[in-house]
Design a protein around this motif. Structure first.
Motif, PDB file in Angstrom:
ATOM      1  N   ASN A 144       0.820  -1.210   0.000  1.00  0.00           N
ATOM      2  CA  ASN A 144       0.000   0.000   0.000  1.00  0.00           C
ATOM      3  C   ASN A 144       0.850   1.254   0.000  1.00  0.00           C
ATOM      4  O   ASN A 144       0.499   2.264  -0.619  1.00  0.00           O
ATOM      5  N   MET A 145       1.976   1.218   0.696  1.00  0.00           N
ATOM      6  CA  MET A 145       2.861   2.372   0.711  1.00  0.00           C
ATOM      7  C   MET A 145       3.397   2.661  -0.679  1.00  0.00           C
ATOM      8  O   MET A 145       3.477   3.823  -1.102  1.00  0.00           O
ATOM      9  N   GLU A 146       3.759   1.631  -1.404  1.00  0.00           N
ATOM     10  CA  GLU A 146       4.253   1.835  -2.755  1.00  0.00           C
ATOM     11  C   GLU A 146       3.164   2.411  -3.655  1.00  0.00           C
ATOM     12  O   GLU A 146       3.415   3.297  -4.475  1.00  0.00           O
ATOM     13  N   MET A 147       1.940   1.926  -3.520  1.00  0.00           N
ATOM     14  CA  MET A 147       0.841   2.440  -4.335  1.00  0.00           C
ATOM     15  C   MET A 147       0.540   3.894  -4.002  1.00  0.00           C
ATOM     16  O   MET A 147       0.317   4.717  -4.895  1.00  0.00           O
ATOM     17  N   GLU A 148       0.540   4.244  -2.723  1.00  0.00           N
ATOM     18  CA  GLU A 148       0.283   5.627  -2.344  1.00  0.00           C
ATOM     19  C   GLU A 148       1.376   6.554  -2.855  1.00  0.00           C
ATOM     20  O   GLU A 148       1.106   7.670  -3.307  1.00  0.00           O
ATOM     21  N   LYS A 149       2.595   6.104  -2.782  1.00  0.00           N
ATOM     22  CA  LYS A 149       3.689   6.922  -3.288  1.00  0.00           C
ATOM     23  C   LYS A 149       3.560   7.132  -4.793  1.00  0.00           C
ATOM     24  O   LYS A 149       3.809   8.226  -5.303  1.00  0.00           O
ATOM     25  N   ASN A 200      -8.885   5.204 -12.640  1.00  0.00           N
ATOM     26  CA  ASN A 200      -9.711   5.022 -11.441  1.00  0.00           C
ATOM     27  C   ASN A 200      -8.910   4.459 -10.271  1.00  0.00           C
ATOM     28  O   ASN A 200      -9.158   4.823  -9.119  1.00  0.00           O
ATOM     29  N   SER A 201      -7.954   3.593 -10.544  1.00  0.00           N
ATOM     30  CA  SER A 201      -7.228   2.947  -9.457  1.00  0.00           C
ATOM     31  C   SER A 201      -6.073   3.769  -8.922  1.00  0.00           C
ATOM     32  O   SER A 201      -5.723   3.643  -7.755  1.00  0.00           O
ATOM     33  N   LEU A 202      -5.493   4.619  -9.757  1.00  0.00           N
ATOM     34  CA  LEU A 202      -4.318   5.364  -9.329  1.00  0.00           C
ATOM     35  C   LEU A 202      -4.593   6.824  -9.061  1.00  0.00           C
ATOM     36  O   LEU A 202      -4.066   7.397  -8.115  1.00  0.00           O
ATOM     37  N   LEU A 203      -5.378   7.473  -9.899  1.00  0.00           N
ATOM     38  CA  LEU A 203      -5.577   8.918  -9.767  1.00  0.00           C
ATOM     39  C   LEU A 203      -6.929   9.297  -9.207  1.00  0.00           C
ATOM     40  O   LEU A 203      -7.118  10.429  -8.774  1.00  0.00           O
ATOM     41  N   HIS A 204      -7.918   8.395  -9.252  1.00  0.00           N
ATOM     42  CA  HIS A 204      -9.257   8.692  -8.727  1.00  0.00           C
ATOM     43  C   HIS A 204      -9.805   9.974  -9.356  1.00  0.00           C
ATOM     44  O   HIS A 204     -10.285  10.860  -8.652  1.00  0.00           O
ATOM     45  N   GLY A 245      -0.408  20.687   6.169  1.00  0.00           N
ATOM     46  CA  GLY A 245       0.834  21.432   6.308  1.00  0.00           C
ATOM     47  C   GLY A 245       0.935  22.708   5.510  1.00  0.00           C
ATOM     48  O   GLY A 245       2.050  23.184   5.263  1.00  0.00           O
ATOM     49  N   LEU A 246      -0.181  23.317   5.119  1.00  0.00           N
ATOM     50  CA  LEU A 246      -0.097  24.569   4.371  1.00  0.00           C
ATOM     51  C   LEU A 246       0.456  25.704   5.228  1.00  0.00           C
ATOM     52  O   LEU A 246       1.025  26.660   4.693  1.00  0.00           O
ATOM     53  N   HIS A 247       0.287  25.618   6.546  1.00  0.00           N
ATOM     54  CA  HIS A 247       0.801  26.679   7.405  1.00  0.00           C
ATOM     55  C   HIS A 247       2.309  26.572   7.599  1.00  0.00           C
ATOM     56  O   HIS A 247       2.910  27.482   8.187  1.00  0.00           O
ATOM     57  N   ARG A 248       2.903  25.500   7.116  1.00  0.00           N
ATOM     58  CA  ARG A 248       4.359  25.353   7.091  1.00  0.00           C
ATOM     59  C   ARG A 248       4.753  24.939   5.674  1.00  0.00           C
ATOM     60  O   ARG A 248       5.133  23.802   5.420  1.00  0.00           O
ATOM     61  N   PRO A 249       4.644  25.855   4.734  1.00  0.00           N
ATOM     62  CA  PRO A 249       4.788  25.483   3.313  1.00  0.00           C
ATOM     63  C   PRO A 249       6.143  24.906   2.956  1.00  0.00           C
ATOM     64  O   PRO A 249       6.237  24.056   2.076  1.00  0.00           O
ATOM     65  N   SER A 250       7.203  25.351   3.620  1.00  0.00           N
ATOM     66  CA  SER A 250       8.532  24.864   3.277  1.00  0.00           C
ATOM     67  C   SER A 250       8.880  23.550   3.966  1.00  0.00           C
ATOM     68  O   SER A 250       9.969  23.013   3.752  1.00  0.00           O
ATOM     69  N   HIS A 251       7.985  23.011   4.792  1.00  0.00           N
ATOM     70  CA  HIS A 251       8.224  21.749   5.493  1.00  0.00           C
ATOM     71  C   HIS A 251       7.024  20.824   5.308  1.00  0.00           C
ATOM     72  O   HIS A 251       6.505  20.242   6.260  1.00  0.00           O
ATOM     73  N   ALA A 252       6.602  20.694   4.068  1.00  0.00           N
ATOM     74  CA  ALA A 252       5.428  19.872   3.788  1.00  0.00           C
ATOM     75  C   ALA A 252       5.655  18.413   4.125  1.00  0.00           C
ATOM     76  O   ALA A 252       4.709  17.686   4.462  1.00  0.00           O
ATOM     77  N   GLN A 253       6.917  17.944   4.054  1.00  0.00           N
ATOM     78  CA  GLN A 253       7.177  16.527   4.323  1.00  0.00           C
ATOM     79  C   GLN A 253       6.886  16.158   5.769  1.00  0.00           C
ATOM     80  O   GLN A 253       6.679  14.978   6.082  1.00  0.00           O
ATOM     81  N   ASP A 254       6.855  17.145   6.678  1.00  0.00           N
ATOM     82  CA  ASP A 254       6.547  16.852   8.075  1.00  0.00           C
ATOM     83  C   ASP A 254       5.087  16.459   8.272  1.00  0.00           C
ATOM     84  O   ASP A 254       4.733  15.934   9.330  1.00  0.00           O
ATOM     85  N   PHE A 255       4.256  16.722   7.274  1.00  0.00           N
ATOM     86  CA  PHE A 255       2.825  16.426   7.387  1.00  0.00           C
ATOM     87  C   PHE A 255       2.391  15.383   6.356  1.00  0.00           C
ATOM     88  O   PHE A 255       1.193  15.207   6.128  1.00  0.00           O
ATOM     89  N   ALA A 256       3.354  14.715   5.735  1.00  0.00           N
ATOM     90  CA  ALA A 256       3.060  13.695   4.734  1.00  0.00           C
ATOM     91  C   ALA A 256       3.638  12.364   5.181  1.00  0.00           C
ATOM     92  O   ALA A 256       4.520  12.297   6.044  1.00  0.00           O
ATOM     93  N   ARG A 257       3.156  11.305   4.578  1.00  0.00           N
ATOM     94  CA  ARG A 257       3.617   9.969   4.930  1.00  0.00           C
ATOM     95  C   ARG A 257       4.942   9.629   4.252  1.00  0.00           C
ATOM     96  O   ARG A 257       5.572   8.645   4.595  1.00  0.00           O
ATOM     97  N   PHE A 258       5.320  10.405   3.277  1.00  0.00           N
ATOM     98  CA  PHE A 258       6.602  10.226   2.627  1.00  0.00           C
ATOM     99  C   PHE A 258       7.112  11.582   2.197  1.00  0.00           C
ATOM    100  O   PHE A 258       6.392  12.569   2.203  1.00  0.00           O
TER     101      PHE A 258
END
Length: 705
Positions: free
Chosen positions: A122-127, A180-184, A332-345
């Motif tokens: 699932n992690m690979e698919m989400e990425k 449908n499966s990847l981009l919805h 993480g829009l309130h920390r635009p330059s650190h978006a990775q802190d609010f993402a799973r990857f």
């Protein structure tokens, strides 16, 4: 000496020739057999035999004819993957297991099969999904990344917005299953025939439940939105085609269309028809957790131009503005330059993507502030360093001058709200007269500083936002005590702020008719200005110099509110009728001189004091209810269909139901006609929401909000 009954033959005797010792046996993780070892010694011996057999050695247990056999896999690949019991039969003939037969799966046993964990898959698919979405949005939002335009068929050549999809996108949309499966990408149409491809191009109509819009209608509505509405909130990119918006979001394009359908001459009934389906799609999208970046933009637009409602109880705008801010911070829009802190990857944002996140976060705060001001509620804004982009905080980006000025205006509104209406020592949050006077001086200096930043080429809409902020600031005069030292000075400042704001409103009507498409916040401030004129012109404050000009502005204000109204019996049309009836019952401003004999303590005081600067509006509507609905002097439903003419020289069909001889002090003075005890009387068990309580129950829209 007889061996103990539990003794076993020494396995080392068989391996002596191979150099196997007790030390070797222990180093392999096994324990040597001792006289105290329980009967589990057989298992240890078996393990040793397996170890030796794995190294190519042949070991027997006393019978040379019996050899170690390799393990037998007793489950098929599919059942092993799911960790389920399998009844596959391998000998004498192979027979598929019951589960594979039932699910029509390929039942086989592969010795090299290794189970794949669901979490990693699932992690690979989400990425992969995230990467495809990023590439799709980047290619469609960047004009330079687009492939050469493909000529449209002659029937569509006149359309100003024919979609061009990047050629790089073809690899991601080769089949409906991949999309449908990847981009919805649920665009509201059938199949992929809407997408331009090198093999041909056919654009299908857009459908939302029972509503169908042709390609020409969609293109015209998008062009109308970016021409007439976009200047009030320049958030979206006009260069992106309608097809691209439909590709990246199932909600945002329909929000754009519903806004553009306001006062739509080709189809005046389009907005009422769209309201229910768009509302259903809105709540269905919000229920799909987690949310994405595009949903925040859709909420920004919807909170600026809400769907029409007939009362505040069915108006979800304030609630949606809170969701907008919460979703924006969650991603993480309130920390635009650190978006990775609010993402799973890890997210590697490009410069243009970073700028767009900053721009969206600025828009969220401005809209949240305007919604809070217009509804008389505390704001949920977050004004911190993220709204001041610079190289020091990782965002080498400067806001456009127009956007920066508008942001400073909303910061000022936030400062007014927190200065006047957030006193923790007061049950209603109000500051004392002395504190209000001191803070007014500081805020007046801040307002002048913002005003000095405006240039002659600043847009008329920005000037209008500034005057609205000035009105929000000066409406605090209604909370002053008549005995305060600055009472008359603050009323004079309020009069000037009201007339200045309305002057800008009517000037905007001459600039391409933009007033007709003004945001909900501007409409709310126009309503507040109308009630301010109603209050001041029917009080001791009015004199012969102010009366003539004030009456002219008041009549124009009612006309403007009725013009901006987008549906029959919606909230603006109801409030305009309330204004007209109160104006008529008060003598249309002609009895202002009689107010001189009234006590100063009671002429302009408010009893609704918990709705901040909008308390005046709620207070006036309460008075209207007590005098008209409680005594059955008028019917709002009938009056909205036959609007009252506020001009005292002309009678309307609805005005005949109103007692024009009603004393003015019953509406605009200290009492309510039925006594002050009925204001918060025990007979009233409703939740304190005057606009919804008194305006509900007449004619609702044919859909549920």
């Amino acid at each position: 000496m007889t061996a103990p009954p539990f003794a076993v033959s020494d396995p080392l005797a068989h391996g002596a020739g191979n150099g196997i010792t007790t030390d070797t046996f222990v180093s392999a993780g096994r324990h040597p057999i001792s006289p105290t070892t329980p009967s589990r010694a057989d298992g240890s011996i078996t393990s040793l035999k397996r170890t030796l057999s794995g190294s190519g050695e042949s070991v027997d247990d006393g019978d040379d004819s019996k050899k170690i056999r390799p393990g037998v896999k007793r489950a098929c690949n599919e059942c092993r993957q799911q960790k389920l019991r399998c009844d596959v039969v391998q000998v004498p003939t192979y027979k598929s297991c019951h589960r594979c037969r039932r699910l029509k799966l390929d039942c086989k046993i592969d010795s090299s099969f290794k189970r794949i964990g669901k979490r990693s898959r699932n992690m690979e698919m989400e990425k992969e999904i995230h990467e495809l979405r990023r590439q799709l949005a980047t290619q469609q939002s960047s004009p330079t990344a687009l492939s050469p335009s493909i000529k449209a068929p002659p029937s569509e050549a006149a359309s100003p917005r024919i979609s061009t999809i990047p050629s790089q996108l073809e690899q991601y949309i080769t089949s409906e299953q991949a999309v449908n499966s990847l981009l919805h990408l649920r665009s509201g149409t059938d199949g992929l025939s809407q997408v331009r491809s090198p093999n041909g191009h056919t654009r299908q109509p857009r459908r939302l439940e029972g509503i169908t819009l042709t390609v020409e209608q969609v293109d015209h509505l998008f062009e109308r939105f970016f021409t007439l509405f976009h200047p009030f909130m320049p958030l979206l990119d006009p260069s992106i085609t309608p097809d691209a918006y439909f590709a990246i979001s199932p909600l945002l394009p329909w929000i754009i269309i519903s806004v553009a359908a306001r006062h739509y001459p080709p189809d005046p009934n389009l907005l009422p028809s769209l309201s229910a389906p768009v509302s259903v799609r809105l709540w269905a999208t919000l229920a799909d957790v987690p949310q994405n970046y595009v949903v925040v933009k859709a909420l920004c637009i919807l909170c600026t131009w809400p769907l029409p409602v007939s009362s505040t109880s069915s108006d979800p705008t304030f609630m949606l503005s809170g969701l907008m801010m919460q979703i924006a911070m969650q991603i993480g829009l309130h920390r635009p330059s650190h978006a990775q802190d609010f993402a799973r990857f890890k997210e590697d944002l490009r410069e243009e993507e970073l700028r767009d996140r900053v721009k969206t976060w600025v828009a969220c705060n401005m809209i949240s502030q305007r919604v809070a001001t217009g509804y008389g509620q505390p704001p949920s804004t977050v004004y911190d360093w993220a709204l001041v982009p610079s190289a020091s905080n990782g965002t080498n980006y400067t806001l456009p001058e127009e956007v920066e000025i508008r942001l400073s205006i909303e910061r000022f509104c936030n400062k007014v709200t927190r200065s006047f209406y957030t006193n923790k020592m007061d049950p209603m949050g109000l500051v004392t007269d002395e504190q209000r006077g001191i803070m007014s001086d500081f805020l007046a200096h801040d307002f002048e500083e913002i005003e000095s930043k405006l240039r002659p080429n600043t847009s008329a809409i920005t000037f209008l936002y500034l005057r609205a902020a000035g009105l929000h600031f000066r409406l605090s005069a209604f909370f002053d005590s008549p005995e305060s030292q600055d009472y008359h000075a603050h009323l004079t400042s309020l009069w000037q702020a009201t007339t200045s704001f309305l002057g800008r409103v009517f000037d905007l009507d001459t600039v391409g008719g933009l007033l007709l498409h003004a945001s909900n916040y501007i409409l709310q401030m126009i309503i507040a200005a109308g009630f301010t004129l109603l209050k001041l012109l029917n009080s001791f404050f009015a004199d012969s110099g102010k009366l003539a000009h004030g009456r002219d502005l008041f009549l124009k204000t009612i006309k403007a509110i009725r013009t901006i109204s987008v549906a029959t019996n919606d909230l603006p049309s109801r409030l305009a009728e309330v204004l007209a009836q109160l104006w008529k019952s008060g003598g249309s401003g002609l009895r202002a001189g009689q107010g001189q004999a009234k006590s100063l303590e009671n002429s302009l005081q408010l009893k609704v004091r918990c709705r901040m600067s909008m308390s005046l509006v709620y207070d006036s509507v309460w008075r209207w209810r007590e005098e008209f609905q409680a005594k059955e002097r008028g019917n709002l439903e009938t009056a909205v269909k036959n609007p009252t003419n506020p001009d005292s020289n002309v009678e309307s069909s609805a005005s005949s139901t109103i007692d024009n001889g009603l004393p003015s002090e019953g509406l605009l003075g200290d009492g309510f006609g039925t006594g002050s005890n009925t204001f918060f009387g025990e007979a009233n068990n409703e939740v304190f929401d005057p606009l919804s309580w008194m305006l509900d129950g007449y004619t609702d829209f044919p859909y549920d909000m």
